[in-house]
Design a protein around this motif. Sequence first.
Motif, PDB file in Angstrom:
ATOM      1  N   ASP A   7      10.686 -83.810 -42.409  1.00 30.60           N
ATOM      2  CA  ASP A   7      10.427 -85.065 -43.111  1.00 30.60           C
ATOM      3  C   ASP A   7       8.918 -85.307 -43.129  1.00 30.60           C
ATOM      4  O   ASP A   7       8.297 -85.420 -42.074  1.00 30.60           O
ATOM      5  CB  ASP A   7      11.135 -86.221 -42.399  1.00 30.60           C
ATOM      6  N   ASP A   9       7.286 -87.871 -43.621  1.00 35.77           N
ATOM      7  CA  ASP A   9       6.925 -89.257 -43.360  1.00 35.77           C
ATOM      8  C   ASP A   9       7.762 -89.779 -42.206  1.00 35.77           C
ATOM      9  O   ASP A   9       8.725 -89.141 -41.777  1.00 35.77           O
ATOM     10  CB  ASP A   9       7.156 -90.102 -44.615  1.00 35.77           C
ATOM     11  N   ASP A  10       7.417 -90.950 -41.702  1.00 43.60           N
ATOM     12  CA  ASP A  10       8.142 -91.561 -40.595  1.00 43.60           C
ATOM     13  C   ASP A  10       8.150 -93.064 -40.790  1.00 43.60           C
ATOM     14  O   ASP A  10       7.146 -93.645 -41.236  1.00 43.60           O
ATOM     15  CB  ASP A  10       7.480 -91.212 -39.268  1.00 43.60           C
ATOM     16  N   SER A  16       4.393 -95.684 -44.907  1.00 47.38           N
ATOM     17  CA  SER A  16       5.603 -94.957 -45.309  1.00 47.38           C
ATOM     18  C   SER A  16       6.362 -95.668 -46.418  1.00 47.38           C
ATOM     19  O   SER A  16       6.183 -96.867 -46.653  1.00 47.38           O
ATOM     20  CB  SER A  16       6.521 -94.760 -44.109  1.00 47.38           C
ATOM     21  N   PRO A  20      11.867 -92.013 -45.130  1.00 48.34           N
ATOM     22  CA  PRO A  20      12.188 -91.926 -43.709  1.00 48.34           C
ATOM     23  C   PRO A  20      13.198 -92.961 -43.241  1.00 48.34           C
ATOM     24  O   PRO A  20      13.866 -92.755 -42.225  1.00 48.34           O
ATOM     25  CB  PRO A  20      10.829 -92.123 -43.026  1.00 48.34           C
ATOM     26  N   THR A  40       8.070 -84.453 -38.129  1.00 49.34           N
ATOM     27  CA  THR A  40       7.240 -85.260 -39.028  1.00 49.34           C
ATOM     28  C   THR A  40       5.769 -85.001 -38.734  1.00 49.34           C
ATOM     29  O   THR A  40       5.419 -84.489 -37.663  1.00 49.34           O
ATOM     30  CB  THR A  40       7.506 -86.774 -38.857  1.00 49.34           C
ATOM     31  N   TYR A  57      12.615 -87.138 -32.659  1.00 50.25           N
ATOM     32  CA  TYR A  57      11.499 -86.976 -33.592  1.00 50.25           C
ATOM     33  C   TYR A  57      10.367 -86.246 -32.882  1.00 50.25           C
ATOM     34  O   TYR A  57       9.923 -86.672 -31.806  1.00 50.25           O
ATOM     35  CB  TYR A  57      10.983 -88.339 -34.065  1.00 50.25           C
TER      36      TYR A  57
END
Length: 376
Positions: A7, A9-10, A16, A20, A40, A57
């Motif tokens: 991903d 982005d977060d 963002s 996400p 990420t 993550y």
Amino acid sequence: MRILHLDPDDMGNPLSGGGPVRTYEIYKRLARRHEITVLTPTFEGSTPDLHRNGIRYLRLGRKIRDHGSSHHITYLMSLPGAVRRFDHDLLIEDFMPPASSTWTPWFRHRDRPLIASVQWFFARAYTEKLKLPFHWGEEYGVRMYDHFVVLTEAMRDRIRGRHASANCRVIANGVDEALFQTAAAPGQGILYLGRIEIAAKGIDLLLAAYARIPEAERQPLTLAGTVQEPAALQALIDQFELQRWVSVLGPYDAASRLRLLESCRFVVMPSRTETFGMTIAEANAAARQTIIWDRAPMNEVASPSSPRVRAFDVDAYAAAMRELLGISAPQLTQLGEDTRLHARRWDWDAAADAQENFYLEVMELHQRGLRSSGRT
């Protein structure tokens, strides 16, 4: 099943978007049955390792001095080693800037399936900005992937226009259940929610249209979201002499979003491009009409009663705002109830179930292919 998700982005990143959020909402449901790791980029304030509701993550890459894109570039450079290093049964890649598709198909484990998740598909904007052919990633790079999760029928058509044999599954976003509990009766004022990015989100078009509303008919306009270009935004507000009419609130959380939607009369969503348009679904769930340009995918997501305006016709957008400002509260309340009923289709539980089923189908197809080729 061990799922590894890439991903770009977060949801903890102030800059963002909606991608996400979808990753989190889907996986916090699937984490009850599967082991999920999301890779990420780093961002200001991020930690190397974070657990959210059973999802792990991990951050890759780093910012180099003051180079604004360095965290993203180093993230891309880190992916080959990370994909080889982290054990997984299924690899998911969110399409990302600058070319949508990446080189993941070249270095992934061939004995494990890969699914592209189309949360971003705007490479041509980067081609125009940087004068490099990033759009080739969308035109030709998509052919390196066999399986896709897309958010709308319009995006499925775009992918299949480039890759006719693509296995595309349309799985829309959901919305927060709390939005359905807001009062349907309209409040006061016009609301814009989302990243305040002038060109992509059409803020320039919105302010030009709003300035065409006679002052006697206007209600205040609120812009809520992270401001990407503060100087340029203020210049537009000054250009149209809207200083006493426009308020810029900055970032908001879920509770603030709820209050903003409940207190407004209607929502404006003037984006030039989207892959779904979360604000539309959220506003409709809160019984608020949303004025959009009549183009995909926004016109697919919006309720039938939400006004659709010919793309980028500023005068027509102003007329649509004037109409919603002028109709009675009981009429607007009834429209809101109809709109909310339409928005019931945007459900995170249903989206998570559908995504899990697609993952399992792709796993089975892949295993069947390995068996038929004698590789298992």
